[in-house]
Design a protein around this motif. Structure first.
Motif, mmCIF file in Angstrom:
data_model
loop_
_atom_site.group_PDB
_atom_site.id
_atom_site.type_symbol
_atom_site.label_atom_id
_atom_site.label_comp_id
_atom_site.label_asym_id
_atom_site.label_seq_id
_atom_site.Cartn_x
_atom_site.Cartn_y
_atom_site.Cartn_z
ATOM 1 N N UNK A 205 3.020 7.878 4.664
ATOM 2 C CA UNK A 205 2.950 6.609 4.702
ATOM 3 C C UNK A 205 1.513 6.141 5.514
ATOM 4 N N UNK A 206 1.350 6.843 6.711
ATOM 5 C CA UNK A 206 0.344 6.651 7.902
ATOM 6 C C UNK A 206 -0.999 7.161 7.036
ATOM 7 N N UNK B 232 0.773 -1.087 -0.026
ATOM 8 C CA UNK B 232 -0.012 -0.090 0.197
ATOM 9 C C UNK B 232 0.731 1.374 -0.175
ATOM 10 N N UNK B 233 2.180 1.087 0.197
ATOM 11 C CA UNK B 233 2.924 2.212 -0.043
ATOM 12 C C UNK B 233 3.338 2.633 -1.165
ATOM 13 N N UNK B 234 2.881 4.087 -1.716
ATOM 14 C CA UNK B 234 3.006 4.413 -3.081
ATOM 15 C C UNK B 234 4.574 5.111 -3.175
ATOM 16 N N UNK B 235 5.408 4.233 -3.490
ATOM 17 C CA UNK B 235 6.852 4.766 -3.382
ATOM 18 C C UNK B 235 7.204 5.918 -4.428
ATOM 19 N N UNK B 236 6.391 5.904 -5.308
ATOM 20 C CA UNK B 236 6.704 6.982 -6.395
ATOM 21 C C UNK B 236 6.137 8.287 -5.953
ATOM 22 N N UNK B 237 5.169 8.508 -5.165
ATOM 23 C CA UNK B 237 4.663 9.567 -4.502
ATOM 24 C C UNK B 237 5.955 9.969 -3.423
ATOM 25 N N UNK B 238 6.412 9.188 -2.693
ATOM 26 C CA UNK B 238 7.307 9.327 -1.762
ATOM 27 C C UNK B 238 8.514 10.146 -2.301
ATOM 28 N N UNK B 239 9.008 9.305 -3.318
ATOM 29 C CA UNK B 239 10.351 10.037 -3.804
ATOM 30 C C UNK B 239 10.007 11.253 -4.749
ATOM 31 N N UNK B 240 8.834 11.490 -5.288
ATOM 32 C CA UNK B 240 8.469 12.377 -5.939
ATOM 33 C C UNK B 240 8.116 13.775 -5.389
ATOM 34 N N UNK B 241 7.501 13.539 -4.483
ATOM 35 C CA UNK B 241 6.911 14.777 -3.709
ATOM 36 C C UNK B 241 7.327 14.970 -2.379
ATOM 37 N N UNK C 5 9.664 12.217 9.706
ATOM 38 C CA UNK C 5 8.428 12.707 10.069
ATOM 39 C C UNK C 5 7.764 12.911 8.767
ATOM 40 N N UNK C 6 7.969 13.594 7.796
ATOM 41 C CA UNK C 6 7.438 13.728 6.550
ATOM 42 C C UNK C 6 7.015 12.341 5.842
ATOM 43 N N UNK C 7 7.879 11.529 5.821
ATOM 44 C CA UNK C 7 7.507 10.261 5.214
ATOM 45 C C UNK C 7 6.580 9.352 6.059
#
Length: 573
Positions: free
Chosen positions: A437-438, A355-364, A431-433
């Protein structure tokens, strides 16, 4: 004996190089000094040379020809307070960065990650690569003037595997294949049976249980650094305090004000002291990345530990020439505690990972060139045949659907939500990550997750004690070979805080160590991790930090993200 001439041998082996320490745990921050203390540090730094307004110098750099500042005081952002600076006890990148300046092993990592000589001038291997002999330089000395000998390495290596010392890196000697290391770590044999001996004062012989062609690379790691027996035994747990500590690196510790700064000065007895330019190094333990950035912009430090993700766009726009993006063999993950229900259920672990959208994490969120990770081992690791897991080939919508199915099958849904704390060490980036993800877990799976931060030392202690359910986990490769990542998940690994164990996985890594072609074993091991999901890989790192134009010699192409102070210099303004 098969002689590997220093630079010819290095060419063969250097392609495999990397460390933290890396060994280490990613960009690990800790506590900020109280404001009054911070102001005092700021005044000290400005006087000692970060800005060095109007500094004059007639001295030139011997290689580049650049004029050098009269005051060679390097001020480094170190991220946090180190848990330890004892070579056999340090187990994070924060302490590792300082230990790399204070101590030196048999070999070192060059600016581009190439293997370079340290205390050892040369080394050779037997035909079967099970016996290695290191010839030590006879001008290597401790900071108190005593010679560094082969017996110093024998003592420290035995100390690393001694159960009474309790090193989290004891398993490192096992990974290296040092004879009897496993039996000693398990308390079945005395430390004197370890496969390391001094043939004479300047000849160290290492006996291995299996062939290891890249041992010279592994002995650049701080766990294998020498510790002064006479000092350790005299001061015991206080031996690394200023006034007590004796080190063999380019610098020696002068001051340690907890929460404020650490100060090291040149070790005049270091064998390479004549080539060292920086006279003093100040390490600032600032865990607040925004505060660190403010200090950098005020000219109060020469480089930061990391970069605040919330300011990445501004930094790229206004200060891009000072932003350094270092190639880094490191993985950012979340670790599941299998001793805590329901994380002993693989369906729950997989659902959360999918369920973790990794693309969102690295892009935004991270926005620093990181790439999504679906394996523990980065694809760029030397000799590793990366095969993308099937789950990585799906769209995020398909992964989300599978996550919902798995969690429902495990008995959790929005009507019966999964509830837990997500623990991370204090950092704006972490914290942001965690918040992002939460929120993904809440929106997609109905999970109720509370992001919880801890000061770095507390985080390490609580995680090692198993007092967590899901926790942030980062790993910098200790060397450039897949085993530095995969051995994290061995049943006996001191870094396997989630207590996952799999006999087939352990056997694959044992077989890989015995093979001249370990890649197929590593590939199968990654497949097991993908099927069992003891950790959720999130992204592969880039080392991001701000570096002042006044700082020269900073290594920007070391895949281990190692930058020795002895290689740097302050330019005249």
């Amino acid at each position: 004996m098969k002689t590997l001439h220093l630079f010819a041998g290095a060419t063969m082996l250097a392609a495999a190089f990397t460390l933290s320490g890396c060994g280490g745990s990613g960009d690990e921050p800790v506590s900020v000094a109280p404001k009054a203390e911070a102001a005092q540090v700021s005044q000290m730094e400005t006087r000692s040379g970060a800005k060095q307004p109007g500094s004059k110098s007639t001295r030139m750099h011997p290689v580049t020809g650049e004029p050098l500042s009269a005051e060679q005081v390097l001020i480094r952002g170190n991220g946090s307070e180190p848990g330890s600076i004892d070579p056999q006890l340090v187990d994070d990148s924060v302490g590792g960065a300082i230990v790399n300046d204070l101590f030196e092993g048999l070999t070192s990592s060059g600016p581009d990650g190439q293997l370079t000589p340290g205390v050892a001038e040369s080394w050779s291997a037997s035909e079967d690569f099970k016996t290695w002999t290191f010839k030590l330089r006879q001008n290597a000395k401790w900071s108190d003037g005593e010679p560094v000998t082969a017996n110093d390495f024998v003592y420290s290596w035995r100390r690393a595997v001694n159960p009474e010392v309790g090193s989290n890196y004891a398993y490192y000697m096992e990974v290296a294949g040092v004879a009897n290391s496993t039996a000693i770590v398990n308390g079945e044999k005395p430390i004197t049976d370890l496969g390391v001996q001094a043939l004479d004062d300047y000849t160290l012989q290492v006996s291995l249980e299996v062939p290891v062609t890249y041992l010279p690379i592994m002995v650049s790691h701080y766990t294998t650094y020498p510790s002064p027996q006479r000092v350790v035994e005299k001061y015991k747990g206080d031996w690394t305090k200023p006034g007590n500590i004796v080190s063999n690196g380019a610098y020696k510790l002068k001051e340690w004000s907890v929460g404020e700064k650490m100060v090291a000065v040149r070790n005049e007895n270091y064998w390479g002291n004549a080539d060292t330019i920086v006279n003093e190094v100040v390490y600032l333990p600032i865990d607040d990345t925004i505060a660190e950035m403010q200090r950098f912009e005020a000219g109060e430090m020469h480089h930061t530990n990391t970069v605040p993700v919330s300011q990445m766009e501004r930094i790229k726009k206004d200060m891009n020439d000072e932003l350094i993006s270092v190639p880094k063999l490191a993985t950012y993950m979340y670790q599941f505690n299998l001793q805590e229900k329901p994380f002993d259920d693989v369906r729950v672990r997989k659902a959360l990972s999918y369920a973790i959208d990794r693309d969102i994490i690295v892009k935004y969120i991270t926005k620093g060139g990181q790439t999504p990770a679906y394996s523990i081992t980065p694809p760029e690791v030397n000799g590793f045949h990366y095969v993308a897991p099937e789950i990585s080939k799906l769209t995020q919508a398909e992964r989300d659907a599978e996550a919902i199915r798995l969690l429902n099958e495990a008995g959790y849904n929005k009507d019966n939500p999964l509830v837990f704390d997500l623990v991370y060490n204090t950092s704006e980036g972490h914290k942001s990550i965690a918040v992002a993800i939460s929120q993904m877990w809440k929106e997609k799976l109905g999970a109720i997750v509370t992001p919880t931060n801890m000061e770095w030392k507390t985080f390490l202690t609580e995680k090692a004690a198993g007092n967590f359910k899901v926790a942030r986990y980062g790993w910098n490769g200790d060397y450039n070979e897949a085993s530095t990542f995969l051995t994290l998940m061995l049943s006996n690994s001191g870094n396997n805080d989630g207590k996952w164990n799999n006999a087939e996985f352990d056997k694959l890594l044992a077989d890989a160590r015995n093979s001249t072609d370990p890649a197929p074993f590593y590939e199968k091991a990654e497949q097991i991790l993908s099927a069992e999901m003891p950790v959720a890989p999130i992204y592969f790192y880039r080392g991001l930090r701000m570096v002042s134009p006044q700082l020269g010699g900073y290594a920007t192409n070391n895949p281990l993200d190692i930058a020795y102070a002895k290689d740097m210099y302050i330019k005249a303004q």
